[in-house]
Design a protein around this motif. Structure first.
Motif, short mmCIF file in Angstrom:
data_model
loop_
_atom_site.label_atom_id
_atom_site.label_comp_id
_atom_site.label_asym_id
_atom_site.label_seq_id
_atom_site.Cartn_x
_atom_site.Cartn_y
_atom_site.Cartn_z
N ALA A 48 0.85 -1.20 0.00
CA ALA A 48 0.00 0.00 0.00
C ALA A 48 0.88 1.24 0.00
N SER A 49 0.35 2.31 -0.54
CA SER A 49 1.06 3.58 -0.53
C SER A 49 0.87 4.26 0.83
N SER A 51 -0.34 7.10 1.38
CA SER A 51 -1.66 7.75 1.40
C SER A 51 -2.76 6.76 1.74
N GLN A 52 -2.61 5.50 1.30
CA GLN A 52 -3.61 4.48 1.66
C GLN A 52 -3.52 4.13 3.14
N LEU A 55 -5.17 6.39 5.76
CA LEU A 55 -6.61 6.30 5.99
C LEU A 55 -6.94 5.58 7.30
N SER A 103 -5.89 -7.02 4.22
CA SER A 103 -5.81 -5.92 3.25
C SER A 103 -5.85 -4.58 3.97
N ILE A 104 -5.29 -3.58 3.32
CA ILE A 104 -5.29 -2.25 3.92
C ILE A 104 -6.71 -1.70 4.02
N ASP A 105 -7.56 -2.03 3.04
CA ASP A 105 -8.95 -1.56 3.09
C ASP A 105 -9.69 -2.16 4.28
N VAL A 108 -8.55 -0.35 7.43
CA VAL A 108 -9.16 0.98 7.47
C VAL A 108 -10.61 0.90 7.95
N TYR A 351 -5.86 12.24 5.06
CA TYR A 351 -6.39 11.98 3.71
C TYR A 351 -5.89 13.03 2.71
N LYS A 355 -3.13 12.72 -0.59
CA LYS A 355 -3.39 13.17 -1.95
C LYS A 355 -2.31 14.15 -2.41
N ASP A 358 1.04 12.29 -3.03
CA ASP A 358 1.01 11.53 -4.27
C ASP A 358 1.14 12.44 -5.49
#
Length: 573
Positions: A48-49, A51-52, A55, A103-105, A108, A351, A355, A358
């Motif tokens: 993951a980046s 920025s991810q 979150l 997973s990162i999602d 989060v 957040y 952005k 990136d």
């Protein structure tokens, strides 16, 4: 003239209910620092980046912010213990789920659930500790501050150690420790009475119509924007492993705790809330600008992050205090409204920073964070008059504090009174009775001043007693002394902030009424608490123009010397 001085009750001699909640507070305060050392590992292992990964902060804080609007209503409907238990259970479940996620999602999303539990917990923990404490609230506040310091300082260290094993370690560690706290809370914390009035979820939003509260809330939003930009993105340019990151943020946490508890009240007492906040926000802006300019040099980032802990500790304490000073609404409502705005700022910052990073480079989010710190200064300045009025009691603007409110007959002018200062503790009656005999000996009326204190610790503020309880305490003193052949009146001093500030207000009041002497009992809070937030007696002694008589509320006072009595009787004629 001082009487014998006994030993203050230890703040650590508390019921098991207090210890159970204090342990949960340590784990709760670990929350953010526990995760910080594993951010780079999460990015690498889950592909993951930054920025991810950021979150994790956004989902946690935005849900906490929205939940702050309903926690007052929830607690007033279901009770403080049930709210506390539900909050702990939610944290246990979602921290464990975050540890099992692949997973990162998923992490989060589970952090969002964790944020809901966090809001329920932090909104009630201090109130439950104060309500469950024995021997007055002073020891409970010290214990809460100790839990805060331990959590902030130890969280990154534990996160770094567990993160060296696996990035899942800190999540499972929180789940296990909070589960222990949950069991202890269920077993030891008694059911607490619900508030007489149920609040509405709309109350915090309605409270923001008050200019002072809205101004301080926006200032806190901007401050937290810069703060969480640093917290969410500073680990990456340091180029350290989880263990080393844990050590860095432990140093940061130690400074946060020390400056929050010990230094912020003393700076405020000397320079005032607004001037200290102006300088502090400027300092934070400079620190974040240094991080932005030195983002390619890990040593610069490391040193700047550690030093920022001093500024953050001061800001956390004084910002909450400023909110309570200017807010004309109930403490829980003001805390919820303030929490909503500050957590929104903290949630949006990572957040947006992601952005920007990136789209440009890593320095830009830090420059934006520095700008938000600086922008908070003119926002605070727009409410300077309200805040200054609240501190100096000038009668301008919103309803102010400290405020003296008569109980029963108002004090009558013409005769110089003896003022006795007491709080809501077991030794108050002995102090009042001693002062009554002193007033009789000097032919003076007696004025009883009961100090009703609002305790402020980090982002939490809680009244140590209700207005009805304070009024009942003063009325009990008046009824008990009704048979004496001296005029007796009562007042309540409602005070937000350190005890030294209340002492200075009392000295000013004594000068205004021409008091012959002020009698005050020995503080039951002990030297640690008095060093942390100031001593009412010391401030009163330094500021008062009249004689200050110290008596010990736990022992039979020694009689005043004939020289002191002769001096005071001479003043009476």
């Amino acid at each position: 003239m001082s009487a014998s001085h006994g030993t203050a009750a230890s703040p650590f001699k508390q019921p098991r209910a207090v210890w159970a909640v204090a342990f949960a507070c340590v784990i709760s305060f670990m929350g953010i620092g526990l995760v910080d050392p594993i951010l780079p590992a999460l990015a690498e292992d889950l592909h993951a980046s930054p920025s991810q990964v950021s979150l994790l902060f956004s989902s946690y804080l935005i849900v906490t912010a929205v939940a702050m609007l309903i926690v007052g209503w929830f607690s007033s409907r279901f009770g403080a213990k049930r709210t506390l238990v539900i909050g702990l259970a939610v944290i246990v479940v979602f921290a464990a789920l975050a540890g099992t996620s692949g997973s990162i999602d998923g992490i989060v999303g589970f952090r969002a659930g964790w944020g809901l539990g966090n809001a329920l917990f932090i909104a009630t923990s201090l109130a439950v500790i104060v309500a469950s404490a024995s021997g007055g609230f002073g020891g409970a506040i010290i214990l809460y501050e100790t839990a805060l310091g331990l959590g902030i300082a130890v969280g990154p260290l534990l996160g770094g150690e567990l993160g060296e094993i696996s990035w899942r370690g800190p999540f499972f560690g929180v789940a296990v420790l909070m589960a222990i706290a949950l069991v202890a809370t269920l077993a030891f914390v008694p059911a607490l009475p619900r508030p007489e009035r149920r609040s509405s979820p709309l109350d915090p939003l309605k409270a923001l119509r008050h200019r002072g509260l809205l101004t301080m809330g926006i200032m806190a939003l901007l401050y937290n924007w810069g703060f969480f930009t640093m917290l969410g993105y500073a680990p990456y340019p340091m180029e350290l492993d989880a263990h080393q990151l844990g050590l860095v943020f432990t140093g940061w946490g130690l400074l946060v705790a020390a400056f929050s508890v010990f230094f912020a009240p003393r700076l405020q007492a000397r320079y005032g809330t607004a001037p200290v906040l102006y300088a502090n926000l400027l300092g934070l802006g400079i620190v974040l600008a240094v991080i932005a300019a030195g983002v390619g040099t890990p040593a610069v980032v490391i040193v700047a992050v550690i030093l920022s802990g001093a500024f953050i500790g001061i800001n956390n304490t004084l910002t909450t205090q400023a909110v309570m000073l200017v807010s004309p609404v109930e403490r829980p409502v003001a805390s919820s409204a303030y929490g909503f705005l500050r957590f929104i700022g903290g949630g949006l910052a990572p957040y947006v920073a992601g952005k920007l990073a990136d789209a440009t480079d890593l320095s830009v989010p830090f420059y934006l964070g520095a700008a938000t710190f600086l922008l908070a200064i003119p926002v605070l300045a727009s409410g300077h008059r309200l805040l200054r009025a609240a501190e100096t009691d000038t009668g301008e603007g919103e309803p102010l504090t400290p405020v003296l409110t008569p109980v029963g007959a108002a004090p009558r002018g013409g005769t110089r009174p003896v003022i006795v200062v007491v709080g809501g503790h077991d030794g108050a009656a002995a102090t009042v009775d001693t002062a009554a005999r002193f007033a009789q000996d000097t032919g003076s009326p007696l004025e009883i001043v009961h100090v009703q204190q609002t305790a402020v610790v980090e982002e939490q503020a809680v009244d140590t007693e209700t207005a009805d309880q304070a009024r009942a305490a003063v009325t009990a003193h008046l009824d008990r002394l009704a048979a004496l052949d001296i005029p007796v009146t009562g007042q309540i001093l409602s005070s937000v902030g350190d005890h030294a500030a209340a002492g200075r207000v009392l000295a000013r009041h004594a000068a205004e009424v021409g008091a012959r002497a002020i009698a005050v009992g020995r503080s039951p809070r002990g030297p640690l608490a008095q060093f942390a937030d100031g001593s009412l007696t010391t401030a009163l002694t330094h500021a008062a123009d009249c004689t200050v008589v110290l008596v010990d509320p736990e022992h039979t006072p020694r009689p005043l010397t004939s020289a002191t009595l002769s001096e005071l009787r001479a003043e009476a004629h």
